[in-house]
Design a protein around this motif. Sequence first.
Motif, PDB file in Angstrom:
ATOM      1  N   GLY A  33     -15.979 -58.980 -25.394  1.00  0.00           N
ATOM      2  CA  GLY A  33     -17.252 -58.437 -25.864  1.00  0.00           C
ATOM      3  C   GLY A  33     -17.834 -59.155 -27.066  1.00  0.00           C
ATOM      4  N   THR A  34     -17.124 -60.136 -27.630  1.00  0.00           N
ATOM      5  CA  THR A  34     -17.654 -60.790 -28.829  1.00  0.00           C
ATOM      6  C   THR A  34     -18.974 -61.489 -28.562  1.00  0.00           C
ATOM      7  N   GLY A  35     -19.160 -62.044 -27.374  1.00  0.00           N
ATOM      8  CA  GLY A  35     -20.392 -62.777 -27.069  1.00  0.00           C
ATOM      9  C   GLY A  35     -21.631 -61.917 -27.212  1.00  0.00           C
ATOM     10  N   THR A  36     -21.609 -60.760 -26.601  1.00  0.00           N
ATOM     11  CA  THR A  36     -22.784 -59.876 -26.680  1.00  0.00           C
ATOM     12  C   THR A  36     -22.919 -59.252 -28.069  1.00  0.00           C
ATOM     13  N   LEU A  37     -21.791 -58.941 -28.701  1.00  0.00           N
ATOM     14  CA  LEU A  37     -21.857 -58.323 -30.026  1.00  0.00           C
ATOM     15  C   LEU A  37     -22.450 -59.264 -31.059  1.00  0.00           C
ATOM     16  N   PHE A  38     -22.042 -60.534 -31.044  1.00  0.00           N
ATOM     17  CA  PHE A  38     -22.575 -61.469 -32.024  1.00  0.00           C
ATOM     18  C   PHE A  38     -24.023 -61.820 -31.717  1.00  0.00           C
ATOM     19  N   ALA A  39     -24.396 -61.858 -30.433  1.00  0.00           N
ATOM     20  CA  ALA A  39     -25.810 -62.061 -30.085  1.00  0.00           C
ATOM     21  C   ALA A  39     -26.636 -60.877 -30.595  1.00  0.00           C
ATOM     22  N   ALA A  40     -26.097 -59.671 -30.451  1.00  0.00           N
ATOM     23  CA  ALA A  40     -26.791 -58.475 -30.952  1.00  0.00           C
ATOM     24  C   ALA A  40     -26.901 -58.513 -32.470  1.00  0.00           C
ATOM     25  N   ASP A  41     -25.850 -58.966 -33.130  1.00  0.00           N
ATOM     26  CA  ASP A  41     -25.867 -59.028 -34.582  1.00  0.00           C
ATOM     27  C   ASP A  41     -26.940 -60.003 -35.075  1.00  0.00           C
ATOM     28  N   MET A  42     -27.112 -61.115 -34.375  1.00  0.00           N
ATOM     29  CA  MET A  42     -28.150 -62.086 -34.766  1.00  0.00           C
ATOM     30  C   MET A  42     -29.553 -61.494 -34.617  1.00  0.00           C
ATOM     31  N   ASN A  43     -29.679 -60.473 -33.773  1.00  0.00           N
ATOM     32  CA  ASN A  43     -30.967 -59.811 -33.563  1.00  0.00           C
ATOM     33  C   ASN A  43     -31.055 -58.465 -34.284  1.00  0.00           C
ATOM     34  N   TYR A  44     -30.119 -58.215 -35.199  1.00  0.00           N
ATOM     35  CA  TYR A  44     -30.087 -56.979 -35.984  1.00  0.00           C
ATOM     36  C   TYR A  44     -30.010 -55.740 -35.087  1.00  0.00           C
ATOM     37  N   GLN A  45     -29.258 -55.847 -33.992  1.00  0.00           N
ATOM     38  CA  GLN A  45     -29.135 -54.743 -33.047  1.00  0.00           C
ATOM     39  C   GLN A  45     -27.699 -54.219 -32.951  1.00  0.00           C
ATOM     40  N   ALA A  46     -26.814 -54.677 -33.810  1.00  0.00           N
ATOM     41  CA  ALA A  46     -25.413 -54.262 -33.754  1.00  0.00           C
ATOM     42  C   ALA A  46     -25.059 -53.400 -34.956  1.00  0.00           C
ATOM     43  N   LYS A  47     -24.200 -52.448 -34.733  1.00  0.00           N
ATOM     44  CA  LYS A  47     -23.699 -51.623 -35.841  1.00  0.00           C
ATOM     45  C   LYS A  47     -22.635 -52.420 -36.588  1.00  0.00           C
ATOM     46  N   ARG A  48     -22.589 -52.226 -37.885  1.00  0.00           N
ATOM     47  CA  ARG A  48     -21.659 -52.968 -38.737  1.00  0.00           C
ATOM     48  C   ARG A  48     -20.221 -52.788 -38.272  1.00  0.00           C
ATOM     49  N   ARG A  49     -19.808 -51.580 -37.868  1.00  0.00           N
ATOM     50  CA  ARG A  49     -18.408 -51.364 -37.460  1.00  0.00           C
ATOM     51  C   ARG A  49     -18.085 -52.136 -36.182  1.00  0.00           C
ATOM     52  N   TRP A  50     -19.085 -52.323 -35.309  1.00  0.00           N
ATOM     53  CA  TRP A  50     -18.856 -53.116 -34.106  1.00  0.00           C
ATOM     54  C   TRP A  50     -18.515 -54.553 -34.483  1.00  0.00           C
ATOM     55  N   ILE A  51     -19.270 -55.091 -35.411  1.00  0.00           N
ATOM     56  CA  ILE A  51     -19.058 -56.482 -35.829  1.00  0.00           C
ATOM     57  C   ILE A  51     -17.756 -56.602 -36.612  1.00  0.00           C
ATOM     58  N   ASP A  52     -17.482 -55.637 -37.483  1.00  0.00           N
ATOM     59  CA  ASP A  52     -16.218 -55.659 -38.230  1.00  0.00           C
ATOM     60  C   ASP A  52     -15.023 -55.659 -37.268  1.00  0.00           C
ATOM     61  N   ASN A  53     -15.076 -54.837 -36.223  1.00  0.00           N
ATOM     62  CA  ASN A  53     -13.987 -54.795 -35.241  1.00  0.00           C
ATOM     63  C   ASN A  53     -13.890 -56.090 -34.445  1.00  0.00           C
ATOM     64  N   ALA A  54     -15.038 -56.680 -34.116  1.00  0.00           N
ATOM     65  CA  ALA A  54     -15.038 -57.952 -33.387  1.00  0.00           C
ATOM     66  C   ALA A  54     -14.422 -59.059 -34.244  1.00  0.00           C
ATOM     67  N   VAL A  55     -14.762 -59.074 -35.521  1.00  0.00           N
ATOM     68  CA  VAL A  55     -14.200 -60.079 -36.428  1.00  0.00           C
ATOM     69  C   VAL A  55     -12.690 -59.885 -36.555  1.00  0.00           C
ATOM     70  N   LYS A  56     -12.233 -58.644 -36.650  1.00  0.00           N
ATOM     71  CA  LYS A  56     -10.784 -58.392 -36.692  1.00  0.00           C
ATOM     72  C   LYS A  56     -10.110 -58.957 -35.451  1.00  0.00           C
ATOM     73  N   SER A  57     -10.747 -58.796 -34.307  1.00  0.00           N
ATOM     74  CA  SER A  57     -10.187 -59.305 -33.060  1.00  0.00           C
ATOM     75  C   SER A  57     -10.082 -60.827 -33.070  1.00  0.00           C
ATOM     76  N   ILE A  58     -11.143 -61.506 -33.496  1.00  0.00           N
ATOM     77  CA  ILE A  58     -11.093 -62.968 -33.464  1.00  0.00           C
ATOM     78  C   ILE A  58     -10.143 -63.535 -34.508  1.00  0.00           C
ATOM     79  N   LEU A  59      -9.900 -62.792 -35.578  1.00  0.00           N
ATOM     80  CA  LEU A  59      -8.952 -63.254 -36.593  1.00  0.00           C
ATOM     81  C   LEU A  59      -7.497 -63.022 -36.195  1.00  0.00           C
ATOM     82  N   LEU A  60      -7.280 -62.213 -35.182  1.00  0.00           N
ATOM     83  CA  LEU A  60      -5.923 -61.949 -34.700  1.00  0.00           C
ATOM     84  C   LEU A  60      -5.412 -63.176 -33.957  1.00  0.00           C
ATOM     85  N   SER A  61      -4.351 -63.756 -34.449  1.00  0.00           N
ATOM     86  CA  SER A  61      -3.795 -64.972 -33.857  1.00  0.00           C
ATOM     87  C   SER A  61      -3.249 -64.703 -32.455  1.00  0.00           C
ATOM     88  N   ASN A  62      -3.392 -65.687 -31.584  1.00  0.00           N
ATOM     89  CA  ASN A  62      -2.823 -65.620 -30.243  1.00  0.00           C
ATOM     90  C   ASN A  62      -1.374 -66.120 -30.206  1.00  0.00           C
TER      91      ASN A  62
END
Length: 162
Positions: A33-62
Amino acid sequence: MGLSCNGFISSNNFLKESGINSEDKLILTKGIGTGTLFAADMNYQAKRRWIDNAVKSILLSNQQAAKIFLEFKATACTNITGFGLLGHLVEMIKASKISASLELEDIVILEGSIQTTKQGITSSLYPQNLQASNYILNREKVKRKNKFTLLFYPQTSGGLPA
């Protein structure tokens, strides 16, 4: 800016896209879901907690997931990045010369990603990635399901499917 990494790896510690067997199960290590969430964030259409959770996910090492896959003898692996989940899965099944089925309800998604796709917020790679839907045998049946469009969004530091 470009980045290149070269190195050597033991064939015992390497999982390729090919190697899937028809009885294998697909395991995803992160929600999508990061693709749509970050696109939404660039358009000021995302809630801050959505983006915070997405960032936590991408920072989690594989790295830990990769170690577990090797320990339990996974047969193939890739990452989910620019081509989205379905694009990378198509690469895996083509390389292994098998078919696969997904249960959309079982795919974990990041909070807010359904809402942003319902708003029609897409990333720049989405239209190109959507071409992979040609590989879905029951596309007409499933294309109206909420999670369907998320299969085609690029992911930033997506999880590992193995």
